[in-house]
Motif scaffolding. Structure first.
Motif, PDB file in Angstrom:
ATOM      1  N   GLN A   1    -133.101 -60.142  74.208  1.00  0.00           N
ATOM      2  CA  GLN A   1    -132.139 -60.947  74.788  1.00  0.00           C
ATOM      3  C   GLN A   1    -131.251 -60.033  75.441  1.00  0.00           C
ATOM      4  N   ILE A   2    -131.008 -58.886  74.883  1.00  0.00           N
ATOM      5  CA  ILE A   2    -130.123 -57.825  75.439  1.00  0.00           C
ATOM      6  C   ILE A   2    -130.582 -57.449  76.795  1.00  0.00           C
ATOM      7  N   THR A   3    -131.747 -57.399  76.946  1.00  0.00           N
ATOM      8  CA  THR A   3    -132.427 -57.124  78.550  1.00  0.00           C
ATOM      9  C   THR A   3    -132.187 -58.079  79.416  1.00  0.00           C
ATOM     10  N   LEU A   4    -131.749 -59.382  79.053  1.00  0.00           N
ATOM     11  CA  LEU A   4    -131.444 -60.340  79.797  1.00  0.00           C
ATOM     12  C   LEU A   4    -130.043 -60.781  80.233  1.00  0.00           C
ATOM     13  N   VAL A   5    -129.193 -60.385  78.967  1.00  0.00           N
ATOM     14  CA  VAL A   5    -127.783 -60.939  79.298  1.00  0.00           C
ATOM     15  C   VAL A   5    -126.854 -59.283  79.135  1.00  0.00           C
ATOM     16  N   ARG A   6    -125.826 -59.426  79.692  1.00  0.00           N
ATOM     17  CA  ARG A   6    -125.063 -58.367  79.779  1.00  0.00           C
ATOM     18  C   ARG A   6    -123.763 -58.682  78.508  1.00  0.00           C
ATOM     19  N   SER A   7    -124.218 -58.641  77.594  1.00  0.00           N
ATOM     20  CA  SER A   7    -123.253 -59.201  76.613  1.00  0.00           C
ATOM     21  C   SER A   7    -122.824 -57.989  75.573  1.00  0.00           C
ATOM     22  N   ARG A   8    -121.679 -57.579  75.588  1.00  0.00           N
ATOM     23  CA  ARG A   8    -121.256 -56.653  74.791  1.00  0.00           C
ATOM     24  C   ARG A   8    -121.127 -57.199  73.033  1.00  0.00           C
ATOM     25  N   ALA A   9    -120.869 -58.467  72.725  1.00  0.00           N
ATOM     26  CA  ALA A   9    -120.815 -59.021  71.684  1.00  0.00           C
ATOM     27  C   ALA A   9    -122.476 -58.896  70.967  1.00  0.00           C
ATOM     28  N   LEU A  10    -123.429 -59.110  71.941  1.00  0.00           N
ATOM     29  CA  LEU A  10    -124.703 -59.056  71.210  1.00  0.00           C
ATOM     30  C   LEU A  10    -124.956 -57.908  71.071  1.00  0.00           C
ATOM     31  N   ARG A  11    -124.748 -56.769  72.070  1.00  0.00           N
ATOM     32  CA  ARG A  11    -125.186 -55.414  71.491  1.00  0.00           C
ATOM     33  C   ARG A  11    -124.401 -55.141  70.453  1.00  0.00           C
ATOM     34  N   SER A  12    -123.040 -55.368  70.289  1.00  0.00           N
ATOM     35  CA  SER A  12    -122.543 -54.979  69.047  1.00  0.00           C
ATOM     36  C   SER A  12    -123.102 -55.500  67.722  1.00  0.00           C
ATOM     37  N   LEU A  13    -123.221 -56.846  67.724  1.00  0.00           N
ATOM     38  CA  LEU A  13    -124.143 -57.497  66.828  1.00  0.00           C
ATOM     39  C   LEU A  13    -125.354 -56.599  66.472  1.00  0.00           C
ATOM     40  N   TYR A  14    -126.135 -56.359  67.481  1.00  0.00           N
ATOM     41  CA  TYR A  14    -127.282 -55.715  67.086  1.00  0.00           C
ATOM     42  C   TYR A  14    -127.375 -54.552  66.660  1.00  0.00           C
ATOM     43  N   ASP A  15    -126.418 -53.643  66.868  1.00  0.00           N
ATOM     44  CA  ASP A  15    -126.028 -52.268  66.232  1.00  0.00           C
ATOM     45  C   ASP A  15    -125.637 -52.422  64.898  1.00  0.00           C
TER      46      ASP A  15
END
Length: 281
Positions: A175-189
Protein backbone atom coordinates in the motif's frame (compact mmCIF):
# COMPACT_ATOMS: atom_id res chain seq x y z
CA UNK A 1 -11.01 17.71 0.93
CA UNK A 2 -7.79 16.37 2.40
CA UNK A 3 -5.74 16.08 -0.78
CA UNK A 4 -2.88 18.57 -0.85
CA UNK A 5 -0.86 19.81 -3.77
CA UNK A 6 2.37 17.83 -4.19
CA UNK A 7 5.73 19.54 -4.08
CA UNK A 8 6.63 18.44 -7.61
CA UNK A 9 5.13 18.88 -11.07
CA UNK A 10 2.65 16.57 -12.73
CA UNK A 11 5.26 15.25 -15.18
CA UNK A 12 7.55 13.56 -12.63
CA UNK A 13 4.50 12.24 -10.78
CA UNK A 14 3.11 10.64 -13.92
CA UNK A 15 6.50 9.24 -14.79
CA UNK A 16 6.70 7.72 -11.31
CA UNK A 17 3.38 5.97 -11.79
CA UNK A 18 4.39 4.75 -15.25
CA UNK A 19 7.62 3.29 -13.93
CA UNK A 20 5.73 1.73 -11.03
CA UNK A 21 3.41 0.04 -13.53
CA UNK A 22 6.37 -1.07 -15.63
CA UNK A 23 5.09 0.53 -18.82
CA UNK A 24 7.16 2.19 -21.51
CA UNK A 25 6.15 5.59 -22.85
CA UNK A 26 5.08 3.87 -26.08
CA UNK A 27 2.91 1.34 -24.26
CA UNK A 28 1.20 4.04 -22.23
CA UNK A 29 0.67 6.24 -25.27
CA UNK A 30 -1.00 3.40 -27.18
CA UNK A 31 -3.33 2.68 -24.26
CA UNK A 32 -4.20 6.34 -23.78
CA UNK A 33 -4.62 7.18 -27.49
CA UNK A 34 -1.68 9.58 -27.51
CA UNK A 35 1.92 9.47 -28.78
CA UNK A 36 5.15 8.49 -27.06
CA UNK A 37 6.52 11.93 -27.97
CA UNK A 38 3.66 13.69 -26.18
CA UNK A 39 4.03 11.46 -23.11
CA UNK A 40 7.74 12.29 -23.07
CA UNK A 41 7.03 16.01 -23.28
CA UNK A 42 4.52 15.78 -20.41
CA UNK A 43 6.94 13.88 -18.18
CA UNK A 44 9.77 16.33 -18.81
CA UNK A 45 7.59 19.41 -18.36
CA UNK A 46 7.83 20.53 -22.00
CA UNK A 47 4.06 20.12 -22.41
CA UNK A 48 1.20 20.76 -20.02
CA UNK A 49 -1.40 17.97 -20.20
CA UNK A 50 -5.06 18.83 -20.46
CA UNK A 51 -7.34 17.92 -17.60
CA UNK A 52 -8.80 15.11 -19.71
CA UNK A 53 -5.31 13.79 -20.48
CA UNK A 54 -4.36 13.73 -16.79
CA UNK A 55 -7.46 11.71 -15.97
CA UNK A 56 -6.99 9.43 -18.97
CA UNK A 57 -3.37 8.66 -18.05
CA UNK A 58 -4.35 8.14 -14.41
CA UNK A 59 -7.03 5.67 -15.49
CA UNK A 60 -4.63 3.63 -17.62
CA UNK A 61 -2.00 3.73 -14.88
CA UNK A 62 -4.56 2.54 -12.31
CA UNK A 63 -3.77 5.47 -10.02
CA UNK A 64 -5.74 5.49 -6.73
CA UNK A 65 -8.50 8.10 -6.54
CA UNK A 66 -6.80 10.23 -3.87
CA UNK A 67 -3.63 10.36 -5.98
CA UNK A 68 -5.64 11.35 -9.07
CA UNK A 69 -6.66 14.48 -7.20
CA UNK A 70 -2.99 15.10 -6.45
CA UNK A 71 -2.12 14.75 -10.16
CA UNK A 72 -4.84 17.23 -11.10
CA UNK A 73 -3.61 19.74 -8.52
CA UNK A 74 -0.03 19.36 -9.74
CA UNK A 75 -1.21 20.08 -13.29
CA UNK A 76 -3.08 23.21 -12.14
CA UNK A 77 -6.62 21.81 -12.16
CA UNK A 78 -9.24 21.42 -9.45
CA UNK A 79 -9.67 17.98 -7.81
CA UNK A 80 -12.40 15.86 -9.38
CA UNK A 81 -13.12 13.47 -6.53
CA UNK A 82 -14.82 14.47 -3.29
CA UNK A 83 -13.90 13.07 0.11
CA UNK A 84 -17.21 12.70 1.92
CA UNK A 85 -17.20 11.75 5.62
CA UNK A 86 -18.75 8.35 6.16
CA UNK A 87 -21.21 9.82 8.67
CA UNK A 88 -22.51 12.33 6.10
CA UNK A 89 -26.26 11.94 5.36
CA UNK A 90 -25.44 11.23 1.71
CA UNK A 91 -23.60 8.09 2.83
CA UNK A 92 -26.63 6.65 4.67
CA UNK A 93 -27.39 3.98 2.06
CA UNK A 94 -23.75 2.90 1.97
CA UNK A 95 -23.60 2.61 5.77
CA UNK A 96 -26.83 0.60 5.76
CA UNK A 97 -25.47 -1.75 3.13
CA UNK A 98 -22.23 -2.27 5.02
CA UNK A 99 -24.05 -2.95 8.29
CA UNK A 100 -26.31 -5.49 6.56
CA UNK A 101 -23.29 -7.21 5.01
CA UNK A 102 -21.45 -7.42 8.35
CA UNK A 103 -24.48 -8.75 10.22
CA UNK A 104 -25.13 -11.31 7.48
CA UNK A 105 -21.63 -12.73 7.94
CA UNK A 106 -22.16 -13.47 11.64
CA UNK A 107 -21.16 -15.45 13.63
CA UNK A 108 -17.96 -15.21 11.57
CA UNK A 109 -15.82 -12.05 11.98
CA UNK A 110 -15.99 -9.18 9.49
CA UNK A 111 -14.96 -5.53 9.58
CA UNK A 112 -14.57 -2.43 7.44
CA UNK A 113 -11.40 -0.31 7.58
CA UNK A 114 -10.29 2.89 5.91
CA UNK A 115 -6.98 3.62 4.19
CA UNK A 116 -5.03 3.69 7.46
CA UNK A 117 -6.73 0.59 8.94
CA UNK A 118 -9.01 2.55 11.26
CA UNK A 119 -12.03 0.34 11.93
CA UNK A 120 -15.18 2.12 10.75
CA UNK A 121 -17.56 -0.83 11.28
CA UNK A 122 -17.35 -4.36 12.69
CA UNK A 123 -19.68 -7.20 13.59
CA UNK A 124 -20.10 -9.31 16.72
CA UNK A 125 -17.62 -11.88 15.40
CA UNK A 126 -14.88 -9.27 15.70
CA UNK A 127 -16.09 -8.21 19.14
CA UNK A 128 -15.83 -11.84 20.23
CA UNK A 129 -12.18 -12.06 19.15
CA UNK A 130 -11.36 -8.89 21.09
CA UNK A 131 -12.67 -10.13 24.41
CA UNK A 132 -10.60 -9.16 27.46
CA UNK A 133 -8.16 -6.91 25.60
CA UNK A 134 -6.85 -3.80 27.43
CA UNK A 135 -9.07 -0.74 27.32
CA UNK A 136 -6.32 1.44 25.87
CA UNK A 137 -6.29 -0.70 22.72
CA UNK A 138 -10.08 -0.72 22.41
CA UNK A 139 -10.48 3.05 22.81
CA UNK A 140 -11.60 4.84 19.61
CA UNK A 141 -10.34 5.15 17.02
CA UNK A 142 -9.75 1.40 16.90
CA UNK A 143 -6.94 0.43 14.51
CA UNK A 144 -6.94 -3.08 13.05
CA UNK A 145 -3.17 -3.33 12.57
CA UNK A 146 -2.36 -1.94 15.99
CA UNK A 147 -4.77 -4.20 17.85
CA UNK A 148 -3.63 -7.28 15.92
CA UNK A 149 0.13 -6.85 16.28
CA UNK A 150 0.44 -5.06 19.63
CA UNK A 151 2.06 -7.33 22.27
CA UNK A 152 -0.91 -6.61 24.56
CA UNK A 153 -3.41 -7.11 21.76
CA UNK A 154 -4.24 -10.20 19.74
CA UNK A 155 -0.58 -11.02 19.05
CA UNK A 156 -0.08 -13.38 22.05
CA UNK A 157 -3.22 -15.28 21.04
CA UNK A 158 -2.23 -15.81 17.41
CA UNK A 159 -0.69 -19.26 17.04
CA UNK A 160 1.03 -18.52 13.72
CA UNK A 161 1.97 -14.95 14.57
CA UNK A 162 5.22 -14.90 12.60
CA UNK A 163 3.46 -15.83 9.39
CA UNK A 164 0.43 -13.62 9.96
CA UNK A 165 2.60 -10.67 11.00
CA UNK A 166 4.72 -11.09 7.88
CA UNK A 167 1.58 -11.16 5.73
CA UNK A 168 0.22 -7.97 7.31
CA UNK A 169 3.51 -6.06 7.05
CA UNK A 170 3.89 -7.06 3.41
CA UNK A 171 0.34 -5.89 2.76
CA UNK A 172 1.12 -2.49 4.28
CA UNK A 173 4.35 -2.19 2.31
CA UNK A 174 2.45 -2.75 -0.95
CA UNK A 175 0.00 0.00 0.00
CA UNK A 176 2.78 2.43 0.87
CA UNK A 177 4.22 2.04 -2.63
CA UNK A 178 0.86 3.14 -4.06
CA UNK A 179 -0.09 6.05 -1.81
CA UNK A 180 1.95 8.91 -0.39
CA UNK A 181 0.49 8.68 3.12
CA UNK A 182 2.52 9.84 6.09
CA UNK A 183 -0.11 8.37 8.42
CA UNK A 184 0.21 4.94 6.81
CA UNK A 185 4.02 5.07 6.91
CA UNK A 186 3.93 6.12 10.57
CA UNK A 187 1.57 3.24 11.40
CA UNK A 188 3.83 0.78 9.58
CA UNK A 189 6.90 1.98 11.47
CA UNK A 190 5.01 1.67 14.76
CA UNK A 191 3.63 -1.84 14.32
CA UNK A 192 6.77 -3.21 12.65
CA UNK A 193 8.70 -2.18 15.77
CA UNK A 194 6.44 -4.02 18.19
CA UNK A 195 8.36 -6.77 20.02
CA UNK A 196 7.19 -10.32 19.50
CA UNK A 197 5.61 -11.95 22.57
CA UNK A 198 7.97 -14.17 24.56
CA UNK A 199 8.10 -17.69 23.19
CA UNK A 200 6.44 -16.70 19.92
CA UNK A 201 6.80 -19.32 17.23
CA UNK A 202 4.99 -19.60 13.93
CA UNK A 203 3.63 -22.86 12.59
CA UNK A 204 6.32 -24.84 10.77
CA UNK A 205 9.06 -22.72 12.38
CA UNK A 206 12.34 -24.55 12.87
CA UNK A 207 14.53 -24.27 15.92
CA UNK A 208 17.53 -23.27 13.79
CA UNK A 209 15.83 -20.53 11.80
CA UNK A 210 16.05 -16.78 12.09
CA UNK A 211 13.32 -15.89 14.55
CA UNK A 212 14.26 -12.26 14.97
CA UNK A 213 12.37 -10.68 12.08
CA UNK A 214 8.93 -12.19 12.56
CA UNK A 215 8.63 -12.52 8.75
CA UNK A 216 8.21 -16.28 8.26
CA UNK A 217 6.24 -16.75 5.02
CA UNK A 218 5.98 -20.55 4.89
CA UNK A 219 2.35 -21.56 4.43
CA UNK A 220 0.98 -24.73 6.05
CA UNK A 221 0.21 -27.15 3.24
CA UNK A 222 -3.05 -28.27 4.88
CA UNK A 223 -4.74 -24.94 4.06
CA UNK A 224 -5.74 -23.40 0.73
CA UNK A 225 -4.58 -19.96 1.93
CA UNK A 226 -2.57 -18.59 4.84
CA UNK A 227 -4.85 -18.95 7.87
CA UNK A 228 -5.20 -16.74 10.90
CA UNK A 229 -5.02 -19.15 13.84
CA UNK A 230 -6.15 -17.46 17.03
CA UNK A 231 -6.99 -18.77 20.49
CA UNK A 232 -10.42 -18.11 21.95
CA UNK A 233 -11.77 -19.56 25.20
CA UNK A 234 -9.40 -22.52 25.09
CA UNK A 235 -10.01 -23.27 21.40
CA UNK A 236 -7.83 -22.56 18.39
CA UNK A 237 -9.90 -20.94 15.64
CA UNK A 238 -8.67 -20.96 12.05
CA UNK A 239 -9.79 -18.45 9.44
CA UNK A 240 -8.90 -17.51 5.89
CA UNK A 241 -9.60 -13.90 5.03
CA UNK A 242 -10.96 -12.13 1.97
CA UNK A 243 -10.68 -8.38 1.28
CA UNK A 244 -13.20 -6.55 -0.92
CA UNK A 245 -13.18 -2.98 -2.23
CA UNK A 246 -15.69 -0.94 -4.22
CA UNK A 247 -15.70 -1.08 -8.00
CA UNK A 248 -14.95 2.23 -9.79
CA UNK A 249 -15.34 4.50 -6.76
CA UNK A 250 -15.97 8.20 -7.38
CA UNK A 251 -15.28 9.36 -3.83
CA UNK A 252 -11.97 9.20 -1.96
CA UNK A 253 -13.57 7.87 1.23
CA UNK A 254 -15.33 5.06 -0.60
CA UNK A 255 -12.23 4.26 -2.64
CA UNK A 256 -10.20 3.65 0.52
CA UNK A 257 -12.72 1.44 2.32
CA UNK A 258 -11.87 -2.26 2.54
CA UNK A 259 -14.22 -4.98 3.77
CA UNK A 260 -12.40 -7.93 5.33
CA UNK A 261 -14.36 -11.09 6.00
CA UNK A 262 -12.98 -14.10 7.84
CA UNK A 263 -14.16 -17.53 6.72
CA UNK A 264 -13.79 -20.58 8.97
CA UNK A 265 -10.99 -22.81 7.72
CA UNK A 266 -12.14 -25.96 9.50
CA UNK A 267 -15.24 -27.52 10.98
CA UNK A 268 -14.05 -27.06 14.55
CA UNK A 269 -14.07 -23.29 14.04
CA UNK A 270 -17.58 -23.45 12.59
CA UNK A 271 -18.86 -25.47 15.54
CA UNK A 272 -17.25 -23.22 18.15
CA UNK A 273 -18.58 -19.97 16.69
CA UNK A 274 -22.10 -21.31 16.24
CA UNK A 275 -22.07 -22.57 19.82
CA UNK A 276 -21.67 -18.97 20.97
CA UNK A 277 -24.89 -17.84 19.23
CA UNK A 278 -28.04 -18.69 21.22
CA UNK A 279 -30.46 -20.80 19.22
CA UNK A 280 -28.08 -21.11 16.25
CA UNK A 281 -27.60 -24.40 14.48
Amino acid sequence: MTTVAPDTGVGPLLRGWRVRRRLSQLELSLRAGSSARHISFIETGRARPSEDMVLRLAEHLDVPVRERNALLLAAGYAPQYAETPLDDPSMASLRTGLDRLLRGHEPYPALVVDGTYTVVAANRGITMLLEDLPEHLLAPPLNAMRITLHPEGLAPRIRNLRQWRGHLLDQMERQITLVRSRALRSLYDEVAAYPLPAGCRGQNDRDDGDHGSGRDHRVPYTYVALPLQVEHRGNVLSFVSSISTFNTPMDVTVAELAIETFLPADQATVAHLHSLVPGDR
